[in-house]
Design a protein around this motif. Structure first.
Motif, PDB file in Angstrom:
ATOM      1  N   LYS A 209      16.244  -2.694  -2.252  1.00 23.76           N
ATOM      2  CA  LYS A 209      17.434  -2.384  -1.436  1.00 23.76           C
ATOM      3  C   LYS A 209      16.951  -1.894  -0.080  1.00 23.76           C
ATOM      4  CE  LYS A 209      17.786   2.132  -3.729  1.00 23.76           C
ATOM      5  NZ  LYS A 209      16.577   1.925  -4.548  1.00 23.76           N
ATOM      6  N   PRO A 210      17.790  -1.932   0.941  1.00 26.67           N
ATOM      7  CA  PRO A 210      17.332  -1.544   2.279  1.00 26.67           C
ATOM      8  C   PRO A 210      16.840  -0.104   2.358  1.00 26.67           C
ATOM      9  CG  PRO A 210      19.711  -1.967   2.248  1.00 26.67           C
ATOM     10  CD  PRO A 210      19.173  -2.457   0.953  1.00 26.67           C
ATOM     11  N   GLU A 211      17.368   0.776   1.511  1.00 25.27           N
ATOM     12  CA  GLU A 211      16.890   2.159   1.508  1.00 25.27           C
ATOM     13  C   GLU A 211      15.409   2.237   1.127  1.00 25.27           C
ATOM     14  OE1 GLU A 211      21.300   2.305   0.966  1.00 25.27           O
ATOM     15  OE2 GLU A 211      19.652   1.109   0.157  1.00 25.27           O
ATOM     16  N   ASP A 212      14.937   1.257   0.337  1.00 21.43           N
ATOM     17  CA  ASP A 212      13.512   1.227  -0.014  1.00 21.43           C
ATOM     18  C   ASP A 212      12.656   0.952   1.215  1.00 21.43           C
ATOM     19  OD1 ASP A 212      14.085   1.698  -2.690  1.00 21.43           O
ATOM     20  OD2 ASP A 212      14.196  -0.448  -3.169  1.00 21.43           O
ATOM     21  N   VAL A 213      13.146   0.083   2.101  1.00 26.95           N
ATOM     22  CA  VAL A 213      12.424  -0.159   3.353  1.00 26.95           C
ATOM     23  C   VAL A 213      12.321   1.141   4.131  1.00 26.95           C
ATOM     24  CG1 VAL A 213      12.382  -1.414   5.536  1.00 26.95           C
ATOM     25  CG2 VAL A 213      13.204  -2.560   3.457  1.00 26.95           C
ATOM     26  N   ARG A 214      13.442   1.825   4.241  1.00 25.48           N
ATOM     27  CA  ARG A 214      13.445   3.113   4.934  1.00 25.48           C
ATOM     28  C   ARG A 214      12.379   4.042   4.359  1.00 25.48           C
ATOM     29  NH1 ARG A 214      18.162   6.405   2.968  1.00 25.48           N
ATOM     30  NH2 ARG A 214      16.629   6.692   1.294  1.00 25.48           N
ATOM     31  N   ASP A 215      12.332   4.154   3.044  1.00 25.08           N
ATOM     32  CA  ASP A 215      11.411   5.100   2.416  1.00 25.08           C
ATOM     33  C   ASP A 215       9.960   4.662   2.555  1.00 25.08           C
ATOM     34  OD1 ASP A 215      13.656   6.504   1.703  1.00 25.08           O
ATOM     35  OD2 ASP A 215      13.706   5.737  -0.355  1.00 25.08           O
ATOM     36  N   ARG A 216       9.678   3.367   2.377  1.00 22.32           N
ATOM     37  CA  ARG A 216       8.298   2.884   2.482  1.00 22.32           C
ATOM     38  C   ARG A 216       7.787   2.949   3.922  1.00 22.32           C
ATOM     39  NH1 ARG A 216       9.440   3.030  -2.133  1.00 22.32           N
ATOM     40  NH2 ARG A 216       9.615   1.346  -3.643  1.00 22.32           N
TER      41      ARG A 216
ATOM     42  N   VAL B 145       0.835  -1.209   0.000  1.00 24.96           N
ATOM     43  CA  VAL B 145       0.000   0.000   0.000  1.00 24.96           C
ATOM     44  C   VAL B 145       0.867   1.255   0.000  1.00 24.96           C
ATOM     45  CG1 VAL B 145      -1.772   1.284   1.262  1.00 24.96           C
ATOM     46  CG2 VAL B 145      -1.909  -1.208   1.110  1.00 24.96           C
ATOM     47  N   THR B 146       1.922   1.261   0.812  1.00 24.43           N
ATOM     48  CA  THR B 146       2.779   2.446   0.853  1.00 24.43           C
ATOM     49  C   THR B 146       3.633   2.579  -0.402  1.00 24.43           C
ATOM     50  OG1 THR B 146       4.524   1.267   2.081  1.00 24.43           O
ATOM     51  CG2 THR B 146       2.870   2.436   3.373  1.00 24.43           C
ATOM     52  N   HIS B 147       3.726   1.511  -1.178  1.00 25.05           N
ATOM     53  CA  HIS B 147       4.437   1.555  -2.466  1.00 25.05           C
ATOM     54  C   HIS B 147       3.524   2.141  -3.540  1.00 25.05           C
ATOM     55  CE1 HIS B 147       6.950   0.618  -5.800  1.00 25.05           C
ATOM     56  NE2 HIS B 147       6.371  -0.521  -6.129  1.00 25.05           N
TER      57      HIS B 147
END
Length: 499
Positions: free
Chosen positions: A381-388, A281-283
């Motif tokens: 990538k882990p930065e995507d987790v951070r952003d989502r 959902v956040t994506h």
């Protein structure tokens, strides 16, 4: 008889507010409806017969079946003991404050609060009513009631609209009415819907009511809720939730309500948060933010770190490179077993099996794409987790909850000091829970929060994010006019100009 009401001219919270010099926004003040008036509204919506049914089966009354059962029945049904005595009754002024909007509006200054989002008691329960006709009628009635009684005090108070979500369609219908007709600008959705597991419905209603699964509107949901999320974006409202998990598995002590109460808000919120994240959902909705009330923020910091850890150890490429049974060097393994296994494996080398992954090829997903359980969330990538995660989730935390330090511990939280540092806090913000037993004095809210900076549990800068910046950020994220006409309009405009 005249009642003497002890009203200090200037409380410590009010003095601290003056010292801080920035607006304080409380995102979770609880109030209690005046039931006779609510019933008038319900009658207008659903008629007299529905009102009588409502009085016979008040929302939340199922929690009190414990009191009607014998001890034998309580253990036979594993009925969880509910909370009791949930109001601050010692101080009459505080008790009246939670049910009279005019008095609450007048006393916010004593609490050191400039603006508050109000969560009325019945409104938090209404979306969870099982019967569709009753659920939708009660939500409509309480939304109209609260829009009416709080409208004169909109400069400092705004009530949430109760939005049912058993289906996306009913959610959209009530959302449109609440925003477009009633003029409400804050909403609360349920954290979940309890749905019967189809395979057990054949055993009858009593079994089906107990054997349920929790639908959190994202991952594996019964419906596609994207139309509802899109409507939230269109109408510029931020979904918030205030869900309970009492009665779930481990929250089901028959004898001890405190056992059931501890962390129950956090458990329910975490389930919804994971579902929204892994369901993508956040994506799919990068503009949309969500807020979880009353569970604190420590669980948010823990979940954030845990998701990153799971991605690093369970992403598709890592699994294929490190855990794939197909890459086992079987000849080398047998040689090692032969050399070091002695009589333990003598004559049984052909039995080397599941524990070492030999036969797990049989359990591999038919579709290799199913190895990537982060695909819906759009994680590469882990930065995507951070952003989502960090850009979408906000965590309501009570003013005396020192665990908020975990949200602001940027040295411990992933990416806390990288990428600008200042924006990498877990987004904890003040949700005082005023009106409930754990806040006996509304005037202590700001003083409690400030004491955490005094004790160096959090920094003065963190305190400002907690009390002001994060609430401003959340509620202006879709609606830049959210604070227009309120006591914090100037500060909101300054915040928006400085973004």
């Amino acid at each position: 008889m005249t009642i003497a009401l002890d009203r200090p001219q200037k409380t410590r919270s009010a003095q601290i507010r003056e010292k801080l010099g920035y607006p304080i926004i409380d995102t979770d003040v609880h109030t209690q409806e005046f039931e006779p008036a609510v019933l008038d509204y319900l009658e207008q919506v659903g008629g007299t017969a529905l009102v009588e049914r409502f009085k016979e089966n008040l929302p939340g009354s199922s929690r009190f079946k414990w009191y009607k059962q014998s001890w034998e029945e309580r253990f036979a049904y594993r009925t969880n003991r509910p909370n009791w005595w949930g109001r601050p009754t010692k101080n009459t002024l505080n008790l009246a404050t939670i049910s009279l909007p005019k008095l609450l509006h007048e006393r916010l200054e004593e609490a050191g609060t400039d603006f508050a989002v109000v969560y009325p008691n019945l409104a938090t329960m209404a979306p969870n009513i099982g019967n569709e006709e009753m659920r939708r009628a009660v939500c409509r009635a309480v939304n109209t009631y609260h829009a009416d009684i709080f409208r004169p005090y909109s400069d400092r108070l705004t009530p949430i609209a109760a939005i049912p979500l058993h289906t996306p369609e009913e959610g959209i219908e009530e959302l449109e009415y609440a925003v477009n007709v009633l003029g409400l600008k804050a909403i609360q959705i349920p954290g979940y819907v309890r749905r019967p597991i189809p395979a057990f419905e054949k055993y009858g209603k009593e079994v089906a009511n107990e054997v349920v699964w929790i639908d959190n509107f994202g991952l594996d949901s019964e419906y596609n809720y994207d139309s509802f999320w899109a409507k939230c974006v269109e109408l510029k409202v931020v979904p918030t939730t205030h869900a309970s998990s009492q009665g779930w598995t481990t929250q089901r002590s028959v004898t001890n309500a405190q056992y059931n109460h501890i962390n129950h808000f956090a458990f329910a919120a975490e389930a919804l948060c994971k579902s929204l994240f892994f369901g993508g959902v956040t994506h799919r909705f990068p503009q949309l933010k969500f807020a979880f009330l009353e569970g604190g923020s420590a669980w948010g910091a823990s979940l954030y770190a845990d998701i990153i850890w799971h991605w690093e150890t369970r992403n598709k490429q890592h699994l294929l490179s490190n855990n794939n049974p197909a890459i086992i060097d079987k000849e080398a393994l047998v040689e090692l077993y032969t050399r070091y296994g002695s009589e333990l494996v003598d004559g049984r080398l052909d039995k080397i099996g599941d524990g070492l992954g030999f036969h797990h090829q049989l359990l591999a997903p038919e579709n290799p794409g199913e190895l990537d359980e982060f695909e819906l969330a759009g994680i590469e990538k882990p930065e995507d987790v951070r952003d989502r995660f960090l850009n979408h989730f906000y965590f309501g935390t009570e003013s005396d909850d020192t665990r908020v330090s975990q949200a602001f511990n940027r040295a411990a939280n992933p990416f806390g000091d990288a990428y600008g540092g200042q924006s990498q806090r877990i987004k904890a913000f003040l949700g005082s829970d005023s009106g409930h037993w754990d806040v006996p004095d509304i005037t202590a809210v700001t003083a409690n929060a400030y004491s955490m900076a005094e004790r160096e549990i959090i920094t003065e800068e963190d305190l400002r994010y907690f009390l002001s910046i994060h609430p401003l950020e959340l509620y202006t994220s879709l609606n830049q006019d959210f604070f227009k006409g309120t006591g914090v309009e100037k500060a909101a405009n300054e915040y928006l100009a400085g973004k």
